[in-house]
Scaffold this motif. Sequence first.
Motif, mmCIF file in Angstrom:
data_model
loop_
_atom_site.group_PDB
_atom_site.id
_atom_site.type_symbol
_atom_site.label_atom_id
_atom_site.label_comp_id
_atom_site.label_asym_id
_atom_site.label_seq_id
_atom_site.Cartn_x
_atom_site.Cartn_y
_atom_site.Cartn_z
ATOM 1 N N VAL A 173 0.974 -1.360 -0.003
ATOM 2 C CA VAL A 173 -0.019 0.047 -0.084
ATOM 3 C C VAL A 173 0.746 1.132 0.001
ATOM 4 O O VAL A 173 1.768 1.632 1.115
ATOM 5 C CB VAL A 173 -1.057 -0.094 1.256
ATOM 6 C CG1 VAL A 173 -1.759 1.383 1.087
ATOM 7 C CG2 VAL A 173 -1.913 -1.350 1.530
ATOM 8 N N PRO A 174 0.909 2.014 -0.806
ATOM 9 C CA PRO A 174 1.797 3.408 -0.934
ATOM 10 C C PRO A 174 1.363 4.439 0.128
ATOM 11 O O PRO A 174 -0.243 4.564 0.418
ATOM 12 C CB PRO A 174 1.359 3.696 -2.522
ATOM 13 C CG PRO A 174 0.105 3.316 -2.868
ATOM 14 C CD PRO A 174 -0.018 2.014 -2.171
ATOM 15 N N PHE A 175 1.913 4.778 0.690
ATOM 16 C CA PHE A 175 1.899 5.639 1.858
ATOM 17 C C PHE A 175 1.365 4.933 3.285
ATOM 18 O O PHE A 175 1.048 5.509 4.124
ATOM 19 C CB PHE A 175 1.073 7.011 1.571
ATOM 20 C CG PHE A 175 1.713 7.901 0.422
ATOM 21 C CD1 PHE A 175 2.682 8.598 0.636
ATOM 22 C CD2 PHE A 175 0.819 7.599 -0.956
ATOM 23 C CE1 PHE A 175 3.045 9.338 -0.455
ATOM 24 C CE2 PHE A 175 1.682 8.501 -1.940
ATOM 25 C CZ PHE A 175 2.657 9.265 -1.667
ATOM 26 N N GLU A 177 2.348 1.123 3.675
ATOM 27 C CA GLU A 177 3.596 0.386 3.899
ATOM 28 C C GLU A 177 4.658 0.486 3.216
ATOM 29 O O GLU A 177 5.847 -0.130 3.283
ATOM 30 C CB GLU A 177 3.190 -1.073 3.280
ATOM 31 C CG GLU A 177 1.903 -1.736 3.933
ATOM 32 C CD GLU A 177 1.385 -2.942 3.269
ATOM 33 O OE1 GLU A 177 1.075 -4.136 4.148
ATOM 34 O OE2 GLU A 177 1.017 -2.722 2.194
ATOM 35 N N TYR A 178 4.813 1.649 2.463
ATOM 36 C CA TYR A 178 6.127 2.206 1.752
ATOM 37 C C TYR A 178 5.640 3.488 1.156
ATOM 38 O O TYR A 178 4.601 3.969 1.024
ATOM 39 C CB TYR A 178 6.596 1.348 0.587
ATOM 40 C CG TYR A 178 5.725 1.721 -0.709
ATOM 41 C CD1 TYR A 178 6.662 2.246 -1.557
ATOM 42 C CD2 TYR A 178 4.767 0.895 -0.931
ATOM 43 C CE1 TYR A 178 5.786 2.604 -3.077
ATOM 44 C CE2 TYR A 178 3.949 1.119 -2.343
ATOM 45 C CZ TYR A 178 4.749 1.809 -2.989
ATOM 46 O OH TYR A 178 3.958 1.880 -4.380
ATOM 47 N N ILE A 179 6.698 4.505 1.281
ATOM 48 C CA ILE A 179 6.645 5.792 0.987
ATOM 49 C C ILE A 179 7.275 5.837 -0.439
ATOM 50 O O ILE A 179 8.528 6.034 -0.762
ATOM 51 C CB ILE A 179 7.294 6.719 1.754
ATOM 52 C CG1 ILE A 179 6.784 6.624 3.454
ATOM 53 C CG2 ILE A 179 7.100 8.183 1.564
ATOM 54 C CD1 ILE A 179 5.355 6.949 3.556
ATOM 55 N N PRO A 180 6.457 6.209 -1.544
ATOM 56 C CA PRO A 180 6.976 6.260 -2.958
ATOM 57 C C PRO A 180 7.813 7.562 -2.931
ATOM 58 O O PRO A 180 7.341 8.884 -2.347
ATOM 59 C CB PRO A 180 5.783 6.455 -3.827
ATOM 60 C CG PRO A 180 4.800 6.634 -3.148
ATOM 61 C CD PRO A 180 4.999 6.190 -1.614
ATOM 62 N N PHE A 181 8.750 7.654 -3.615
ATOM 63 C CA PHE A 181 9.442 9.158 -3.860
ATOM 64 C C PHE A 181 9.958 9.697 -2.329
ATOM 65 O O PHE A 181 9.916 10.836 -2.017
ATOM 66 C CB PHE A 181 8.953 10.084 -4.593
ATOM 67 C CG PHE A 181 8.389 9.544 -5.829
ATOM 68 C CD1 PHE A 181 9.125 9.240 -6.939
ATOM 69 C CD2 PHE A 181 6.940 9.304 -6.015
ATOM 70 C CE1 PHE A 181 8.880 8.805 -8.039
ATOM 71 C CE2 PHE A 181 6.494 8.981 -7.246
ATOM 72 C CZ PHE A 181 7.343 8.599 -8.286
ATOM 73 N N ARG A 182 10.482 8.647 -1.656
ATOM 74 C CA ARG A 182 10.647 8.869 0.000
ATOM 75 C C ARG A 182 11.708 10.367 0.086
ATOM 76 O O ARG A 182 11.413 11.334 0.772
ATOM 77 C CB ARG A 182 11.248 7.919 0.750
ATOM 78 C CG ARG A 182 11.421 8.283 2.049
ATOM 79 C CD ARG A 182 12.058 6.838 2.872
ATOM 80 N NE ARG A 182 10.838 6.006 3.143
ATOM 81 C CZ ARG A 182 10.428 5.998 4.237
ATOM 82 N NH1 ARG A 182 10.468 6.884 5.140
ATOM 83 N NH2 ARG A 182 9.295 4.953 4.429
ATOM 84 N N SER A 183 12.821 10.214 -0.735
ATOM 85 C CA SER A 183 13.688 11.241 -0.794
ATOM 86 C C SER A 183 13.201 12.357 -1.062
ATOM 87 O O SER A 183 13.800 13.466 -0.256
ATOM 88 C CB SER A 183 14.903 10.877 -1.645
ATOM 89 O OG SER A 183 14.830 10.597 -2.976
ATOM 90 N N ILE A 184 12.373 12.608 -1.991
ATOM 91 C CA ILE A 184 11.851 13.963 -2.160
ATOM 92 C C ILE A 184 10.724 14.496 -1.382
ATOM 93 O O ILE A 184 10.885 15.652 -0.754
ATOM 94 C CB ILE A 184 11.213 13.818 -3.713
ATOM 95 C CG1 ILE A 184 12.322 13.429 -4.816
ATOM 96 C CG2 ILE A 184 10.658 15.053 -3.870
ATOM 97 C CD1 ILE A 184 11.654 13.143 -6.078
#
Length: 356
Positions: A173-175, A177-184
């Motif tokens: 699940v985006p946001f 279980e993981y953060i897409p484009f976390r560094s940005i």
Amino acid sequence: TLAWAVLTLWPGPATSAAPRRRAVLATLALAGTAGLAILPAALPLDPVPAGAATTVVAAIQGNVPRARASLADQVSDYQTVTQNHVAATDKLAQEVSDGKLPKPDLVIWPENSTEIDPTVYPPVYDQIASAAKAIGTPILVGANLQNPQRNAGVLWLPGTGPEPHYYVKRQLVPFGEYIPFRSIISKITSLTQLQPVDYTPGRSNYVFHLGQIRLGDVICYEVGFDNLVRSDVQDGANLLSMQTNDATFERDGQTGETGQQLAMARIRAVEHDRAVVVASTTGYSAIIAPDGQLITSSGTWQQAELEARVPLVSYTTLADRVGPWPEYVIVVLTVAALAYAAIRQQAGRRRTTPVN
């Protein structure tokens, strides 16, 4: 799309009959589109063979604390959730011992029924082991595994413990279980720290073998992805399960998300002609027949033990054999209709533009 194209772009003389003709054509287009959508449901299901093998399955809904735990109390909260599922399993074991229910061949616990990795935390390991011993049956445990962090379905065998092979959730699940484009995103907001470590997705499906049972598992919203469920059936699954944890969505009293998931699971049962076991921490949990009917189900925010005898079917349905091609065809036709509509609209504008 087809109806819109007909209504807005169908050429014809500006007569009083033109609007009526357009309406008729639009109705026909809508009817055709609806027919394509309901065709799979209209086709007769492959009948379950009279001599099909059957098995008794159980779903455990342990329930969780309704109030949100503070960061300091989270470990205690996690332990309570696991203990709730142990208690519900012990209750089922007592009913079996008393002769009120047949002994199940498989018990399903929901997603996050243990938020603490039982393979590295002995107290949780012992809790699950005691439940498996009491019921004397394998338990599919929804476990949060560490190093790396994974959302998994782990098969726990009485007297033996967890099998070395397990299913890891593939569609994260985006946001959540993981953060897409976390560094940005981290440069814009600190909210990414609410999910400090991304989960690691599984790479493939896994079909559990337990005697005559071939169990294909999906976790939470994975049930909404055709290819994930289909991959289990294509690899021989004769029984399906969905482990889910909807507590976060239900704490304010809403049940739309969990009801939607249950409806999706019923569609999967019909699509693949397989019984589906839905195990949720807080509900709805259910055992679904291959025709999509609810054999038994629970309410929300309650502890429940569900049990039923279901068929084990190994043949493939038309949906299994055809795969995603009907979806591809509908998408291509939709794109083609949009392109055609755009071209006709542009041509119409050119015809009506006055020449100086």
